[in-house]
Enzyme design. Structure first.
Site, PDB file in Angstrom:
ATOM      1  N   CYS A   1      22.153  11.338  44.388  1.00 27.79           N
ATOM      2  CA  CYS A   1      22.064  11.660  45.821  1.00 27.79           C
ATOM      3  C   CYS A   1      23.388  12.124  46.424  1.00 27.79           C
ATOM      4  O   CYS A   1      23.413  12.624  47.553  1.00 27.79           O
ATOM      5  CB  CYS A   1      21.532  10.456  46.592  1.00 27.79           C
TER       6      CYS A   1
ATOM      7  N   HIS B   1      23.766  11.418  53.843  1.00 21.98           N
ATOM      8  CA  HIS B   1      22.628  11.426  52.928  1.00 21.98           C
ATOM      9  C   HIS B   1      21.486  10.665  53.591  1.00 21.98           C
ATOM     10  O   HIS B   1      21.669   9.558  54.102  1.00 21.98           O
ATOM     11  CB  HIS B   1      23.029  10.775  51.607  1.00 21.98           C
TER      12      HIS B   1
ATOM     13  N   ASN C   1      13.778  10.591  51.643  1.00 22.59           N
ATOM     14  CA  ASN C   1      14.988  10.726  50.830  1.00 22.59           C
ATOM     15  C   ASN C   1      14.745  11.822  49.794  1.00 22.59           C
ATOM     16  O   ASN C   1      13.932  11.666  48.890  1.00 22.59           O
ATOM     17  CB  ASN C   1      15.292   9.391  50.151  1.00 22.59           C
TER      18      ASN C   1
END
Length: 339
Positions: A120, A264, A294
């Site tokens: 990520c 993020h 996500n």
């Protein structure tokens, strides 16, 4: 130790683009398998929906869509690119690099293309790399453009019965074109740090050279994505404030000078709690996570593109990007936005 790298003068983001697959998956879809309600998911994560790739779509397909939009935003052509860097932890194949498929589809045959994987935090690692490569002019003296992409198809590696992971993740891609801007705009600097002692917090066990895929690994579910959520949360709560403070200190930017914070999009509920500890009194925090979940390495460029296209980034605004992911890796980027 975080490696902070000041950016070359006059180098910045020329354009952004993003792509979300057409299929929208609401929270209600997870109840029968994961045993959780739509209300529980939204309360725990801040997510209301996510997008899943169609059966024919892979990470490179999403990346190409985002790349085309980024090139159009930048007023650039595929032939202008010297570098294509794709951040992904869900590549089309173990090899060759997903970036090779992207280069082929774009027709950017003069560009070098390769992948990076910091999960990520991947887009920040790719941006760090792309900025360094684009800073050096070509042999002909002309500036060189870098296309930096984050793309993920997490729907293919999720255990839909695991309530700790399945409701969190979605598919998508985001991209940015990096190249020359006016001297008082653009990238200020980037930072990267990895703590490999925490590598077990996030990962997919099977499919690599240590644990090759087999009937046994599939039966055990070792090909699914797993995450120790509580430990990851503690890492973010501890390391994100330190990373933000370190970046501001390294590049001489005061906390009150930051106009936008683009993190993020891991978990909206967690981020809303953590943001208060960052000490950024004037910064607007961009959290479109409720709309797409996500999306791994795609989440930072997705959020940046959404802010850009909505006209929320004014000329001269200071923008702070931050990504964190498996490894564990933390990445930051400070830039002064230019129109």
């Amino acid at each position: 130790m975080t490696v902070h790298t000041p950016a070359a003068g006059g180098l910045g983001i020329l354009g952004t683009g993003s792509y979300l697959p057409e299929r929208v998956v609401p929270n209600e879809a997870f109840g029968p398998l994961a045993g959780v309600s739509a209300e529980w998911i939204e309360r725990k994560t801040g997510i209301r929906q996510r997008h899943y790739a169609a059966d024919h779509e892979a990470a490179s397909d999403l990346a190409v869509e985002a790349a085309v939009r980024a090139l159009d935003s930048a007023g650039a052509e595929a032939a202008d690119l010297a570098w294509i860097i794709v951040a992904t932890s869900t590549p089309d194949h173990p090899q060759p690099a997903t970036a090779a498929f992207v280069q082929h589809r774009l027709g950017a045959h003069g560009a070098a293309a390769f992948d990076v994987n910091a999960v990520c935090a991947g887009f920040l690692a790719a941006l760090h790399t792309g900025a360094a490569l684009a800073a050096a002019p070509g042999l002909d003296g002309r500036p060189r453009l870098a296309l930096v992409i984050g793309t993920e198809v997490y729907s293919r590696i999720l255990d839909l019965g695991d309530r700790r992971t399945a409701p969190l993740f979605g598919d998508g891609a985001g991209a940015a074109v990096v190249g020359p801007v006016r001297a008082d705009r653009g990238l200020i600097g980037t930072g990267l740090r990895t703590d490999g002692r925490l590598h077990e917090l996030i990962g997919v066990t099977a499919g690599g050279s240590r644990v090759p895929a087999s009937e046994k690994t599939v039966a055990r579910g070792d090909h699914f994505f797993r995450m120790r959520g509580r430990d990851v949360r503690e890492y973010v709560e501890r390391e994100l404030p330190a990373a933000v403070a370190g970046a501001l200190d390294a590049f001489g930017v005061r906390t009150e000078e930051v106009d936008h914070f683009v993190p993020h999009q891991a978990n909206g509920a967690m981020l809303r709690e953590v943001v208060g500890s960052l000490g950024l009194p004037a910064a607007r925090c961009h959290l479109p996570v409720e709309l797409h979940g996500n999306t791994g390495s795609a989440s930072v460029p997705l959020a940046l593109d959404a802010a850009h296209r909505a006209g929320e980034l004014a000329d001269g605004d200071v923008v702070l990007l931050a990504g964190f992911g498996g490894g564990m890796t933390m990445g930051t980027c400070l830039l002064r936005w230019g129109t």
